[in-house]
Design an enzyme around this catalytic site. Sequence first.
Site, mmCIF file in Angstrom:
data_model
loop_
_atom_site.group_PDB
_atom_site.id
_atom_site.type_symbol
_atom_site.label_atom_id
_atom_site.label_comp_id
_atom_site.label_asym_id
_atom_site.label_seq_id
_atom_site.Cartn_x
_atom_site.Cartn_y
_atom_site.Cartn_z
ATOM 1 C CG HIS A 67 -2.199 -0.705 1.062
ATOM 2 N ND1 HIS A 67 -2.272 -2.072 0.968
ATOM 3 C CD2 HIS A 67 -3.479 -0.243 0.972
ATOM 4 C CE1 HIS A 67 -3.545 -2.428 0.844
ATOM 5 N NE2 HIS A 67 -4.288 -1.338 0.828
ATOM 6 C CG HIS A 91 1.818 -3.215 6.408
ATOM 7 N ND1 HIS A 91 2.663 -4.203 5.958
ATOM 8 C CD2 HIS A 91 0.809 -3.133 5.504
ATOM 9 C CE1 HIS A 91 2.197 -4.692 4.822
ATOM 10 N NE2 HIS A 91 1.069 -4.062 4.529
#
Length: 391
Positions: A159, A206
């Site tokens: 991302h 993350h």
Amino acid sequence: MRELLSYLHEPELVARFQRRCGLFLVRDPHHGPQRKREHAADEPRAQRNGRWDHQDKNSNYEIQQNGCAVNFEVRNRFLHVLFLVSAALGHEVFYITCLPFIHWSLDTFLCRRLVNMWTVVMYVGQVMKDVLKLPRPTSPPVVKLEPRVDAEYGLPSTHAMDATAISFTVLLSAPSRIQFQFEWGLLIAVTLSSLVCLSRLYTGMHSVLDVLSGVLISALILSSTYPYWESIDRFQLSSSFSPLLGVFLPLLLSYSYPQLDHYSTTRGDTTTILGASGGCWVGYWVDHQLGGPLHPLGEKIPARLPPLTLNSVFRGGARSLLGIVALLGTRQLVKTLSLKALFSCYSVEKSDPNARRRREIEVPYKFVTYMAVGLVNSILVNRGFVLLGLL
């Protein structure tokens, strides 16, 4: 250095950011019905008869993770919605709408550049995940809002990589195509990429190290390839070898994707990206041979952005609606036909839940499906708009 990297990879750092943004884990799924409080001093609720009291402005939610119910509390609705929307900018629904919209309503040149760089960045990121095999943050203490991708490895954050690549590819490419104030473009690029990066921490998918690595790797790819963008454009549009490269290189990369000891969505997602990119690559070459792309902004380059009028909004909305219908229809039709053919070829029952996970089925059906989507987007859709008087 090792201590710094270890610190940046700690789940508690992510959990601390979540709590600062108003997201709290209120039950530990690994201890059955027994609830674990995160920072009880900050927790104003009391559990009454096994149910939560909802008589305040906060909201409790539940998600399924590894077969267990995980409860979390949202205390800042604005940040919650902002980060969930920002996280969606890295999902398939964004790619299949935003990137084609740039092609249909802004500039085919920019869309071509974006697709090329997006593909390179995403492929590098996906492969690095499955080679390095660094885990995602653990829950608890982290709240994970996207359990679908929890089986994937964490570093780097794709991302963060694609947000950086898309934002700054537009920023670096647009001045030769569109008249705009560079400072405003820089501000928008930094803001959008930052929101996507922070959303990966907020969703708990993350670590800080994953996100920073994603940004740095993407920046390295952009800076090292930038001097060759014009040469790549010329080869893609003019070389007789371009269509062969556009088909066989992505297909080879899809089949040679690193094998894991468990199923992960990364191979399928990567094949999707490579297939769509291959379709667009070939489609732009065909479009160039047919007389060149149809520019929504006209032939005078760099062009002024058209004024925002009711008519332009209507035409842009109509193009988006019809274009998305065309792409989704193509996706559904080719997906159905390719799966039917592959199931028949390999004597697989449609009811088998694991059939689509087999490499000999997953790779070709996803590649063919999204290559067809890329071809339709780059060749047919804008020409359809011309026939309908929408371009």
